[in-house]
Design a protein around this motif. Structure first.
Motif, PDB file in Angstrom:
ATOM      1  N   LEU A 239      12.334  56.048 -86.270  1.00  0.00           N
ATOM      2  CA  LEU A 239      12.764  55.622 -84.992  1.00  0.00           C
ATOM      3  C   LEU A 239      11.760  54.639 -84.461  1.00  0.00           C
ATOM      4  O   LEU A 239      10.483  55.039 -84.394  1.00  0.00           O
ATOM      5  CB  LEU A 239      12.978  56.746 -84.054  1.00  0.00           C
ATOM      6  N   GLY A 243      14.149  54.155 -79.521  1.00  0.00           N
ATOM      7  CA  GLY A 243      14.875  55.111 -80.233  1.00  0.00           C
ATOM      8  C   GLY A 243      15.963  54.697 -81.291  1.00  0.00           C
ATOM      9  O   GLY A 243      17.052  55.401 -81.773  1.00  0.00           O
ATOM     10  N   VAL A 245      17.233  53.595 -85.072  1.00  0.00           N
ATOM     11  CA  VAL A 245      16.725  53.913 -86.481  1.00  0.00           C
ATOM     12  C   VAL A 245      16.507  52.562 -87.330  1.00  0.00           C
ATOM     13  O   VAL A 245      17.219  51.729 -87.152  1.00  0.00           O
ATOM     14  CB  VAL A 245      17.956  54.472 -87.188  1.00  0.00           C
ATOM     15  N   LYS A 282      19.135  62.166 -86.687  1.00  0.00           N
ATOM     16  CA  LYS A 282      18.390  61.250 -85.866  1.00  0.00           C
ATOM     17  C   LYS A 282      17.057  62.019 -85.204  1.00  0.00           C
ATOM     18  O   LYS A 282      15.821  61.388 -85.199  1.00  0.00           O
ATOM     19  CB  LYS A 282      19.118  60.858 -84.914  1.00  0.00           C
ATOM     20  N   GLY A 286      12.957  60.937 -86.034  1.00  0.00           N
ATOM     21  CA  GLY A 286      12.087  60.843 -85.173  1.00  0.00           C
ATOM     22  C   GLY A 286      10.713  61.708 -85.309  1.00  0.00           C
ATOM     23  O   GLY A 286       9.594  61.322 -85.155  1.00  0.00           O
ATOM     24  N   SER A 347      12.430  60.238 -76.966  1.00  0.00           N
ATOM     25  CA  SER A 347      13.921  60.018 -77.910  1.00  0.00           C
ATOM     26  C   SER A 347      14.314  61.291 -78.560  1.00  0.00           C
ATOM     27  O   SER A 347      15.494  61.547 -78.534  1.00  0.00           O
ATOM     28  CB  SER A 347      13.999  58.914 -78.755  1.00  0.00           C
TER      29      SER A 347
END
Length: 365
Positions: A239, A243, A245, A282, A286, A347
């Motif tokens: 990330l 935020g 990818v 996701k 992060g 994020s």
């Protein structure tokens, strides 16, 4: 009369000189760096001798010479409860005077899944800087018939995942990927601890699927790929501070053109990944984007935060630091500036409740 006039004139000159010297002394005192003559205490929230402790101490050997005033730096281990005890201490008990800092692993993910005992909010802790790890998943093709990530949906034998321990980011990341891609009924074997024992289990055939860092894969897994019985399936990615990818170019540098987990989903289902399962994945992306962080207590003066952040970035360009890191870790560091690290942490913690619940379930024994 002449003697008196000269005396008065000399007195005035003496007074002026004294005032100038006094002003210079005050200016010099005001310009003295805050950290000069002080001790910076860094709380490593894990046990001595582990991976995080080794990395933390490596960084702290080089950081002080980049802090204005070159403070003495001491490292103190404060492990317990999945690094929660040390983090709680810096957040709630340490004075916000810039003289106590935290070095910890997995902090935002721990907060997201609400591990018991958490008394901190990482979004209120100014982050000095962090580091990230790039990881990819690989499988035994000879045992499963899986040669690409698409084949995971129809393997010739059950997928057997090998992990470090319940709740570890490695384990939860692999389980979340299986959940996202819709892999049916994988077997989950964990408790191996580090990467070394997991590799041995992979070689012995006890497990047939796991993931590892770029360093580990380049050293140990690529020979198996060349021999034809192992395939690298996907990279987890990173990330950015906003935020989003992104793929890690490190894999291409290793000669591995592996897709991201998002690209695999798109190839399998013909659409972009979305929904709670993707938000859970996701958040873990992060987690790898900010594997470790150095932070200070809330309400630490902004000028001291700036000093520490600038020192952290300067350390990242220090040839002596880069040499020792590369010798110890096998590849150059991936350091994350403080402000960007704060954005990544925020994020992760914006993941919807449904996504956090998925991660909690996957973390449970």
């Amino acid at each position: 009369m002449t003697f008196i006039v000269n005396y008065q004139r000399s007195s005035r000159v003496f007074l002026v000189v004294a005032l100038i010297l006094s002003a210079l002394a005050k200016n010099n005192f005001a310009a003295e760096p805050f950290y000069q003559g002080k001790t910076l205490r860094v709380i490593v929230a894990s046990a001595a001798g582990g991976g995080s402790d080794i990395v933390g101490r490596l960084m702290m050997r080089h950081l002080p010479r980049h802090i204005p005033g070159n403070p003495t730096l001491i490292v103190e281990n404060m492990p317990g409860a999945g690094e929660i005890i040390g983090t709680n201490y810096v957040y709630g008990k340490a004075k916000p005077d810039g003289l106590t800092a935290l070095f910890a692993t997995g902090t935002p993910i721990n907060q997201l899944i609400e591990l018991p005992g958490i008394e901190f909010d990482v979004t209120k802790m100014p982050i000095v800087g962090g580091s990230s790890e790039s990881v990819a998943a690989f499988v035994r093709t000879d045992k499963t018939g899986v040669k690409s990530a698409r084949d995971l949906l129809n393997p010739k034998a059950p997928i057997v995942i090998g992990g470090s321990g319940y709740g570890s980011i490695k384990d939860v990341s692999m389980l979340a990927a299986m959940n996202l891609l819709g892999v049916k009924n994988p077997t989950y074997v964990t408790g191996y601890g580090g990467a070394g024992p997991i590799r041995l289990a992979f070689e012995r055939g006890e497990i047939n699927f796991t993931q590892e860092t770029a360093v580990g894969i380049s050293r140990s897994v690529l020979p198996w790929v060349r021999e034809g019985w192992t395939a690298i399936l996907y990279q987890v990615g990173f990330l950015d501070g906003k935020g989003n990818v992104a793929k890690d170019p490190a894999w291409k540098e290793l000669g591995i053109d592996t897709p991201s987990i998002a690209e695999v989903f798109r190839a399998v289902y013909g659409r972009e990944a979305a929904g709670p399962a993707w938000e859970a994945e996701k958040a873990l992306i992060g987690g790898y984007s900010l594997t470790r962080l150095m932070a200070v207590a809330p309400k630490t003066p902004a000028v001291l935060i700036t000093d520490l952040r600038q020192a952290f970035q300067a350390m990242g360009k220090d040839p002596a630091f880069l040499t020792e890191w590369t010798k110890s870790q096998g590849s150059p560091p991936r350091l994350v500036p403080g402000e960007e690290a704060g954005g990544i942490a925020a994020s992760i913690l914006k993941a919807p409740k449904e996504a956090a619940n998925i991660l909690k379930k996957l973390s449970a024994p």
